[in-house]
Design an enzyme around this catalytic site. Structure first.
Site, PDB file in Angstrom:
ATOM      1  N   GLU B  59       6.210  11.917  -3.161  1.00 20.08           N
ATOM      2  CA  GLU B  59       7.554  11.332  -3.172  1.00 20.08           C
ATOM      3  C   GLU B  59       8.656  12.384  -3.276  1.00 20.08           C
ATOM      4  O   GLU B  59       9.739  12.203  -2.734  1.00 20.08           O
ATOM      5  CB  GLU B  59       7.695  10.309  -4.309  1.00 20.08           C
ATOM      6  CG  GLU B  59       7.102   8.939  -3.970  1.00 20.08           C
ATOM      7  CD  GLU B  59       5.590   8.875  -4.148  1.00 20.08           C
ATOM      8  OE1 GLU B  59       5.022   9.828  -4.736  1.00 20.08           O
ATOM      9  OE2 GLU B  59       4.973   7.893  -3.700  1.00 20.08           O
ATOM     10  N   HIS B 128       4.535  -1.635 -10.722  1.00 21.31           N
ATOM     11  CA  HIS B 128       4.773  -1.965  -9.311  1.00 21.31           C
ATOM     12  C   HIS B 128       5.651  -3.204  -9.165  1.00 21.31           C
ATOM     13  O   HIS B 128       5.584  -3.884  -8.141  1.00 21.31           O
ATOM     14  CB  HIS B 128       3.450  -2.197  -8.564  1.00 21.31           C
ATOM     15  CG  HIS B 128       2.604  -0.980  -8.394  1.00 21.31           C
ATOM     16  ND1 HIS B 128       1.946  -0.391  -9.443  1.00 21.31           N
ATOM     17  CD2 HIS B 128       2.331  -0.220  -7.308  1.00 21.31           C
ATOM     18  CE1 HIS B 128       1.281   0.670  -8.998  1.00 21.31           C
ATOM     19  NE2 HIS B 128       1.502   0.801  -7.708  1.00 21.31           N
TER      20      HIS B 128
END
Lengths: 331, 334
Positions: B59, B128
């Site tokens: 990321e 999540h």
């Protein structure tokens, strides 16, 4: 095709650039001790050969990114010393308009895309610039400076991996000055060489160069730049050097063995280049001494001029968050 | 009228902008094969591998590469698969991208978009499912977009890509299957313009992304009791259409702000402060927030529902603000 013209500069030119950077920073050290510098400043005294050697291989269309120890990275690309000093002393006309300071010197007009102060945070940015070059096939090479301590940061590994996987035109330049801030780099890496010994993990050749030898740096980086421009991908270069001062101007570096520091001064890259000039007959000792005196005088004059400049209008703090110059977040 | 899903609207907007501007390039994990949520389906086939780039699970490299490409003059659209993962690249977002233009005196520009799936309700658990617009709202220098329906998903994403500033676009994963009218032609919705989704006179409900639907459901229920609720969809938090909120509240005299993130420091607190500071004299009841609970999101359905806001919680909050005597005793446990 941009960036295909490598500067044709001899040792004398390289020496003069190093000398200017050296005395710019030496003057800055004095100004800091006089309490005239806003915020911290991290000097690269002893590391000038790397910034100058790398810059000498880049064309005007090429890009480079540096670190919070980045005055040399910017000046070597051609950033205006007066605009840089105005920034450092918090005066009007600073190169970042008074909003960046020592750690964020930027001169996009000279291909210098910024100095970054989160260790390693800019390496993915450099990779992104190189990615854009691959997409556009514009022939640009991006060089990215960072220190030995950065090789322990996750962003370094993510970015080098991506550059290698995508075969991007980027040259990673690790300035191994032996110290991660106050801690010897040897104490915090499990290998001997912080960058070179990590290179094979990304399918790259380990490349080490004497970072105190400006000609060696220039030659080694020139090969890496050529390779990148050919489309053969990145190079991870480790330039060995020594930080002659402390981590920042506020650090006396008393944690170092004085003998180690004395020995390092004998390898001073600026003195080394002067010696080489006299050996080759390109300059006499008298000529280099006269040049030193002249450069020192120029830096003294520069400091006087900048100290006389007004400070920026505080209202400028409320401008420029967005690219149209505004900073509004709500109506 | 043709229908499309919120999920299809993502790919629709990306295709519209990629066709319009060759500087628009995509990168992210699995985006080439269409993505985990199928939001980039078909784009690599249509635009080729020079425009759609599969990345490693990195990321920091993804967000940083977007920054570098933007600095070099492209208009990259990066995907962070789950917005929770912004925590792994927050340096690039909050320290580098958000500050680059300001800190360099305008020398660097960041015309980039980072998209990410956001929010709970599907049992994805604590790592999540978070709604994290409020993380971004703490950082001046980035725009924040959270569409509530397919048409806005398309139009706001298109506007984000055309914008010259860094924009985070949050795609609510519980809305991917929702359907709406397919946009006709070149569809762009300007950033910073709140939408009145239902007009009303007694109370203003302020929602964002999935909570807009909760507000609309609550308004229907309340209408059965003769309560007229106005529903305002903020659409973007930065720029914030504070004027729209203030105008509505000045008319209704009551406001319930419905946010999915934990209430302990949600975006609703910022909106509530603006109302309190700038429309206090027009308030007929205290400002009220319905927020996510101040715990990580659990997985089991009943527990997750207990923690998230809902239409029922909004109805209860509205009843409170319509009954001043009970206001002070009605705060939630979280």
């Amino acid at each position: 095709m941009t960036g295909s013209v490598v500067q044709d500069v001899g040792l004398r030119g390289l020496y003069e650039q190093m000398l200017r950077i050296r005395h710019f920073e030496a003057k800055l050290d004095v100004l800091y001790r006089q309490g005239r510098v806003r915020g911290p400043a991290h000097l690269g005294i002893g590391q000038e050969a790397i910034a100058v050697g790398v810059a000498s291989t880049l064309g005007p269309g090429d890009a480079s990114l540096g670190t919070y120890r980045g005055h040399a990275h910017a000046l070597a690309r051609g950033a205006d010393p007066e605009a840089v000093l105005r920034e450092l002393l918090g005066r009007e006309g600073g190169i970042c308009g008074g909003k960046g300071g020592s750690m964020h010197i930027t001169s996009v007009a000279h291909g210098y895309y910024g100095s970054y102060a989160i260790v390693g945070g800019h390496i993915p940015t450099a990779v992104g610039m190189a990615w854009a070059s691959r997409i556009r096939r514009d022939g640009r090479v991006t060089a990215c400076f960072f220190g030995d301590g950065t090789t322990n940061i996750g962003a370094f590994h993510e970015a080098v991996n991506l550059a290698a996987v995508w075969s991007l035109p980027v040259v990673f330049v690790c300035e191994n000055n032996q110290y991660m801030e106050y801690t010897p780099i040897a104490d915090v890496i499990p290998v001997a060489r912080p960058a070179a010994d990590r290179a094979p993990a990304y399918g790259l050749e380990p490349v080490v160069v004497d970072g105190n030898d400006v000609e060696a740096v220039r030659q080694t980086v020139a090969r890496a730049v050529e390779r990148a421009r050919r489309g053969d991908g990145p190079t991870l270069l480790e330039a060995t050097t020594y930080r002659l001062g402390g981590h920042s101007v506020a650090d006396g570096a008393a944690y170092r063995d004085p003998d180690e520091v004395s020995a390092a001064w004998l390898r001073d890259p600026v003195v080394k280049a002067a010696q080489r000039l006299t050996e080759t007959g390109d300059a006499t000792a008298e000529e280099t001494e006269a040049l030193v005196a002249r450069v020192k005088g120029e830096m003294d004059d520069l400091a006087v001029r900048v100290l006389e400049a007004p400070t920026p209008d505080a209202a400028a703090a409320w401008t420029g968050m967005w690219s149209d110059g505004s900073s509004t977040w709500r109506n | 009228m043709a229908q499309l899903t919120y999920r299809e609207a993502v790919a629709g907007a990306l295709a519209q902008e990629m066709a319009r501007d060759e500087r628009v390039v995509l990168l992210g994990e699995d985006v080439g094969s269409g993505g985990v949520f199928k939001t980039t389906a078909g784009l690599r086939d249509r635009f080729g591998t020079d425009r759609v780039w599969d990345t490693p699970i990195s990321e920091q490299a993804i967000a940083g590469a977007a920054m570098g490409a933007a600095a070099a003059g492209l208009r990259p659209v990066a995907e962070i698969m789950f917005s929770d993962f912004y925590a792994t690249c927050w340096d690039q977002v909050a320290n580098e991208i958000a500050k680059a233009c300001y800190m360099t005196g305008g020398q660097l520009r960041m015309p980039l978009v980072i998209r990410g799936t956001n929010g709970g309700g599907l049992g994805f658990g604590a790592q999540h499912s978070q709604a994290i617009e409020n993380w971004a709202m703490c950082v001046p220098g980035i725009k924040i977009v959270s569409p509530s329906d397919p048409s806005d998903m398309w139009g706001l994403l298109a506007a984000a890509i055309r914008d010259d500033e860094p924009v985070l676009v949050f795609e609510h994963k519980a809305l991917f299957g929702t359907k709406g009218e397919a946009p006709a032609g070149d569809h762009v919705v300007g950033l910073g313009e709140a939408a009145v989704r239902r007009t009303g006179d007694d109370v203003t409900l302020v929602g964002l992304a999935r909570t807009v639907g909760m507000c609309l459901e609550a308004a229907s229920t309340l209408a059965d009791d003769g309560v007229s609720a106005e529903v305002l969809d903020l659409r973007t938090l930065v720029p914030l259409d504070a004027a729209a909120v203030l105008a509505s509240v000045r008319r209704t005299g009551r406001v319930v702000i419905v946010e999915e993130n934990p209430g302990q420091l949600g975006w609703g607190a910022g909106v509530a402060a603006i109302v309190a500071e700038e429309a206090f004299a027009d308030l007929r009841a205290p400002v009220r927030r319905v927020s996510g609970g101040n715990v990580p999101l659990p997985v089991a359905a009943a527990m997750e529902a207990a923690v998230l806001p809902s239409a029922d919680k909004v109805v209860a909050a509205v009843r409170d603000v319509l009954t001043p005597a009970t206001v002070t005793s009605a705060t939630g446990r979280g």
